[in-house]
Design an enzyme around this catalytic site. Structure first.
Site, short mmCIF file in Angstrom:
data_model
loop_
_atom_site.label_atom_id
_atom_site.label_comp_id
_atom_site.label_asym_id
_atom_site.label_seq_id
_atom_site.Cartn_x
_atom_site.Cartn_y
_atom_site.Cartn_z
N GLY A 12 0.78 -1.23 0.00
CA GLY A 12 0.00 0.00 0.00
C GLY A 12 0.81 1.28 0.00
O GLY A 12 0.37 2.30 0.53
N HIS A 107 -0.18 1.01 -13.14
CA HIS A 107 0.59 -0.14 -13.60
C HIS A 107 2.06 0.27 -13.74
O HIS A 107 2.35 1.34 -14.27
CB HIS A 107 0.04 -0.63 -14.95
CG HIS A 107 0.75 -1.84 -15.44
ND1 HIS A 107 0.52 -3.10 -14.92
CD2 HIS A 107 1.73 -1.99 -16.37
CE1 HIS A 107 1.32 -3.98 -15.52
NE2 HIS A 107 2.06 -3.33 -16.40
#
Ligand code: GRF
Length: 204
Positions: A12, A107
């Site tokens: 995260g 990404h």
């Protein structure tokens, strides 16, 4: 207040960059909830530390109904934007329809290179190094039913050095990710994104 949901599967660090950019005033929005794809991931800890509501919606428990469960929560909480920040599960069904142009993903490569099936985590950076590309980077894009196939919102490049290990390249790319994802959220929350014929125009 513009409300976002962050979906995560790992440490995260991208989630943290959003939290930090809300705190420092760069983003004028609220993380209304964090959805983890399994128990025990550090992203959930970060959420709890920051008093954000966290949920675990795992494939193991919900199977085919995973996206529907996320949609149910998103509807209930009137989420404006769903942000995939290292979320590994693939979304489908009604969620993609109802949240069309309101789900984004980050990404760690310059799409359309090194993306799609099995291209996640260090695999992406290994593939870039093995191919011998001289630049890599990251992409924020909208999410549709094709893996990594939605409209590209923002990209940022980094050099790839001959001696790079996948871990080193990952680290260099992450620095850019932590700027790019908040910036994309800012543009969307300010209504500055226009999609035309599969391309994104950022309005001045
Ligand atoms: C990032 O590299 C992101 O591009 C990819 O998954 C990774 C997540 O990292 N989708 P983190 O959990 O945000 O640290």
């Amino acid at each position: 207040m513009f409300k976002i949901a962050v979906l995560a599967s790992g440490s995260g660090s991208n989630l943290q960059s959003i939290i930090d950019n809300i705190e420092n005033g760069f983003l004028d929005c609220k993380i209304d909830m964090i959805v983890g794809s399994k128990e025990g991931i550090y992203a959930l800890e970060r959420g709890k530390k920051n008093n954000i509501d966290t949920f675990v919606i795992s494939r193991k428990e919900y199977g085919q109904g995973t996206s529907d469960k996320i949609l149910e929560l998103a509807r209930e909480r009137e989420i404006d934007l769903i942000v995939l920040a290292g979320y590994l599960s693939i979304l489908d069904g009604e969620l993609l329809k109802e949240y069309k142009d309101r789900i984004i993903n980050i990404h760690p490569s310059l799409i359309p290179s090194f993306c799609g099936d099995k291209m996640y985590g260090l695999n992406v950076h290994k593939a870039a190094i093995n191919k011998g590309v001289k630049v890599s980077g990251c992409t924020v894009h909208f999410v549709n039913d094709e893996v990594d196939g939605g409209e590209i919102i923002l990209q940022e490049a980094v050099p790839v050095h001959f001696e790079d290990t996948p871990e080193e390249l990952q680290k260099r790319v992450l620095v850019k990710e932590h700027k790019l994802l908040p910036l994309a959220i800012k543009y969307i929350s300010e209504g500055k994104i226009e999609i035309k014929s599969g391309r994104v125009n950022i309005l001045k």
